[in-house]
Design a protein around this motif. Structure first.
Motif, PDB file in Angstrom:
ATOM      1  N   GLU A  83       0.849  -1.187   0.000  1.00  0.00           N
ATOM      2  CA  GLU A  83       0.000   0.000   0.000  1.00  0.00           C
ATOM      3  C   GLU A  83       0.883   1.235   0.000  1.00  0.00           C
ATOM      4  OE1 GLU A  83      -3.100  -0.014   2.954  1.00  0.00           O
ATOM      5  OE2 GLU A  83      -3.251  -2.203   2.893  1.00  0.00           O
ATOM      6  N   LEU A  84       0.647   2.116  -0.942  1.00  0.00           N
ATOM      7  CA  LEU A  84       1.515   3.266  -1.134  1.00  0.00           C
ATOM      8  C   LEU A  84       1.528   4.217   0.058  1.00  0.00           C
ATOM      9  CD1 LEU A  84       0.679   4.009  -4.872  1.00  0.00           C
ATOM     10  CD2 LEU A  84       2.849   3.130  -3.976  1.00  0.00           C
ATOM     11  N   GLU A  85       0.423   4.321   0.772  1.00  0.00           N
ATOM     12  CA  GLU A  85       0.369   5.262   1.885  1.00  0.00           C
ATOM     13  C   GLU A  85       0.850   4.653   3.202  1.00  0.00           C
ATOM     14  OE1 GLU A  85      -0.002   8.087   0.747  1.00  0.00           O
ATOM     15  OE2 GLU A  85      -0.880   7.479  -1.160  1.00  0.00           O
ATOM     16  N   ARG A  86       1.169   3.377   3.198  1.00  0.00           N
ATOM     17  CA  ARG A  86       1.752   2.762   4.396  1.00  0.00           C
ATOM     18  C   ARG A  86       3.153   3.321   4.620  1.00  0.00           C
ATOM     19  NH1 ARG A  86      -1.381  -0.486   7.906  1.00  0.00           N
ATOM     20  NH2 ARG A  86      -2.656  -1.953   6.684  1.00  0.00           N
ATOM     21  N   LYS A  87       3.526   3.430   5.876  1.00  0.00           N
ATOM     22  CA  LYS A  87       4.902   3.765   6.188  1.00  0.00           C
ATOM     23  C   LYS A  87       5.794   2.575   5.836  1.00  0.00           C
ATOM     24  CE  LYS A  87       3.679   6.964   9.907  1.00  0.00           C
ATOM     25  NZ  LYS A  87       3.760   7.237  11.357  1.00  0.00           N
ATOM     26  N   VAL A  88       6.992   2.878   5.390  1.00  0.00           N
ATOM     27  CA  VAL A  88       7.948   1.814   5.076  1.00  0.00           C
ATOM     28  C   VAL A  88       8.148   0.917   6.296  1.00  0.00           C
ATOM     29  CG1 VAL A  88      10.365   1.362   4.461  1.00  0.00           C
ATOM     30  CG2 VAL A  88       9.090   3.167   3.280  1.00  0.00           C
ATOM     31  N   THR A  89       8.096   1.507   7.469  1.00  0.00           N
ATOM     32  CA  THR A  89       8.330   0.732   8.696  1.00  0.00           C
ATOM     33  C   THR A  89       7.222  -0.275   8.994  1.00  0.00           C
ATOM     34  OG1 THR A  89       7.338   2.538   9.963  1.00  0.00           O
ATOM     35  CG2 THR A  89       9.737   2.506   9.769  1.00  0.00           C
ATOM     36  N   TYR A  90       6.075  -0.134   8.362  1.00  0.00           N
ATOM     37  CA  TYR A  90       5.025  -1.144   8.512  1.00  0.00           C
ATOM     38  C   TYR A  90       5.535  -2.491   8.004  1.00  0.00           C
ATOM     39  CZ  TYR A  90       0.617  -3.611   7.665  1.00  0.00           C
ATOM     40  OH  TYR A  90      -0.399  -4.549   7.646  1.00  0.00           O
ATOM     41  N   GLY A 101      11.253   7.116  10.252  1.00  0.00           N
ATOM     42  CA  GLY A 101      10.054   6.349  10.554  1.00  0.00           C
ATOM     43  C   GLY A 101       8.777   6.822   9.894  1.00  0.00           C
ATOM     44  N   ALA A 102       8.700   8.085   9.485  1.00  0.00           N
ATOM     45  CA  ALA A 102       7.456   8.610   8.909  1.00  0.00           C
ATOM     46  C   ALA A 102       7.388   8.452   7.392  1.00  0.00           C
ATOM     47  CB  ALA A 102       7.292  10.087   9.275  1.00  0.00           C
ATOM     48  N   LEU A 103       8.446   7.993   6.773  1.00  0.00           N
ATOM     49  CA  LEU A 103       8.474   7.915   5.306  1.00  0.00           C
ATOM     50  C   LEU A 103       7.480   6.879   4.795  1.00  0.00           C
ATOM     51  CD1 LEU A 103      10.312   9.015   2.855  1.00  0.00           C
ATOM     52  CD2 LEU A 103      11.237   6.686   2.889  1.00  0.00           C
ATOM     53  N   THR A 104       6.685   7.254   3.785  1.00  0.00           N
ATOM     54  CA  THR A 104       5.742   6.317   3.174  1.00  0.00           C
ATOM     55  C   THR A 104       6.387   5.594   1.990  1.00  0.00           C
ATOM     56  OG1 THR A 104       4.873   7.930   1.588  1.00  0.00           O
ATOM     57  CG2 THR A 104       3.806   7.819   3.770  1.00  0.00           C
ATOM     58  N   GLY A 147      11.040  13.105   2.609  1.00  0.00           N
ATOM     59  CA  GLY A 147       9.792  13.631   2.089  1.00  0.00           C
ATOM     60  C   GLY A 147       9.825  15.095   1.718  1.00  0.00           C
ATOM     61  N   THR A 148      10.897  15.832   2.088  1.00  0.00           N
ATOM     62  CA  THR A 148      10.915  17.274   1.844  1.00  0.00           C
ATOM     63  C   THR A 148      11.572  17.654   0.524  1.00  0.00           C
ATOM     64  OG1 THR A 148      13.036  17.573   2.989  1.00  0.00           O
ATOM     65  CG2 THR A 148      11.012  17.717   4.329  1.00  0.00           C
TER      66      THR A 148
END
Length: 384
Positions: A83-90, A101-104, A147-148
């Motif tokens: 899922e594209l909106e999941r965080k990579v850490t999921y 940790g917040a990167l999707t 993300g920035t």
């Protein structure tokens, strides 16, 4: 002595042969390369030139490999496995170290992670091994706030997305590619070249720039600790050479998903044809919504690594904006450092692949692609 052009073109695509022949006639006497194209799933161009080469010869295609890697992620997103909106850490909890940790997944695919390499760099052995690179990248502090901004993750994007694929499926990205893409379509595009096929591999030859081109190369910035040098791993004591990378059996055997692929032009074009079209009775791998999403521009503007205007979709280059503005909106693909180029233009139904043996100046898609792509695109539009 003019080199002979081998292969075939469909009716209406004769201008592509003429452009290829004109280019080959003016190139180095040892030119070797291939061009192939499909339109709406039908092979319309299959040409090659070079002493000892044929249409099945295999070449190191460097970052054109990223197209195969991200076709895999597109399929897994389409399936709902990713899922594209999941965080990579999921999928990969260890990736959270050092503020990541917040990167999707969406931002990772769009080259926005900031984890372009390692402060200490990679060994040549690690560069051949996606698992080894991913393990070290998990602990790396990003080089910009994730993300920035964006910058080309040249040697690591396949290892990063590959680790997400492995965590989500239990299989390596290379295994998923082999089972779902390459083998079912019989593609001469390998992420991991079997030893039995080694005789078909044509070793990459180093660039032979003219005196004027060498002046340009010498003027390029090569600071030891720049974002560019870190991304291309040239800040280490023994960085190796680009041709040495592709010519390494370890790289060809493991097929690192950023740049370790081996292909014929038939394989490059065939993969993109399979992605968007019916080919030989098999339906397209990607659904229309997925095709639109991967080709949608996600990062555009100043690339912090390339130090130039670039644009990316989801793991793919936005081919019309990056390379050929006459292509349709949503064209997606990837070029490679040796001169290779491959993409799909869904609006015209065109799938294109190009390889060459000697590395092209200045790097990335070889300049001759401009005239070849224009010729084949015009013929595709005229063919309806």
């Amino acid at each position: 002595m003019t080199q002979e052009i081998h292969g075939t073109v469909a009716d209406g695509f004769e201008p592509v042969r003429e452009e290829f022949a004109a280019f080959v006639a003016g190139e180095l006497p040892d030119y070797e390369g291939q061009v192939c194209a499909y339109v709406h799933g039908r092979k319309v161009v299959d040409l090659w030139a070079g002493d000892g080469a044929d249409g099945a010869s295999l070449y190191g295609v460097y970052s054109s490999t990223k197209g195969a890697a991200h076709l895999v992620t597109a399929l897994l997103v389409q399936d709902g496995t990713l899922e594209l909106e999941r965080k990579v850490t999921y999928y990969w909890p260890e990736f959270a170290a050092e503020g990541k940790g917040a990167l999707t997944l969406r931002d990772l695919l769009a080259h926005r992670a900031g984890v372009i390499g390692l402060d200490a760099g990679f060994s040549q052995q690690e560069l051949a091994d996606d698992r080894a690179m991913a393990e070290r990248l998990a602990d790396q502090r990003p080089f910009w706030r994730p993300g920035t901004a964006f910058g080309y993750h040249a040697l690591v994007i396949g290892a990063l997305t590959g680790e997400v694929v492995r965590r989500a499926t239990g299989h390596t990205l290379q295994e998923v590619y082999e089972g779902r893409v390459r083998a079912p379509h019989g593609l001469d595009f390998f992420l991991g070249l079997p030893e039995a096929l080694e005789p078909r591999y044509r070793s990459v030859q180093p660039m032979a720039p003219t005196a004027a081109q060498q002046v340009v190369l010498d003027a390029m910035p090569r600071g030891p600790h720049t974002l560019t040098s870190i991304a291309f791993n040239t800040h280490v004591a023994e960085p190796g050479s680009l041709e040495g990378y592709a010519n390494s059996r370890a790289v060809r055997a493991k097929g690192p998903a950023s740049a370790g692929g081996v292909a014929a032009a038939r394989g490059l074009a065939g993969m993109y044809a399979a992605a968007i079209s019916d080919v030989d009775g098999q339906g397209p791998l990607l659904k229309p919504d997925t095709i639109a999403e991967v080709g949608q521009i996600h990062s555009v503007g100043y690339d912090l690594v390339a130090r130039a205007h670039k644009s990316y979709g989801l793991g793919f280059q936005a081919t019309a904006d990056t390379w050929y503005p006459f292509l349709g909106a949503g064209a997606f693909g990837h070029s490679g450092a040796g001169g290779s180029q491959a993409f799909a233009d869904p609006r015209s139904g065109l799938a294109y692949g190009y390889t060459r043996r000697r590395m092209a100046f200045p790097g990335g898609a070889a300049p001759e692609n401009e005239r070849l792509v224009k010729a084949v695109h015009s013929a595709a539009l005229a063919s309806g």
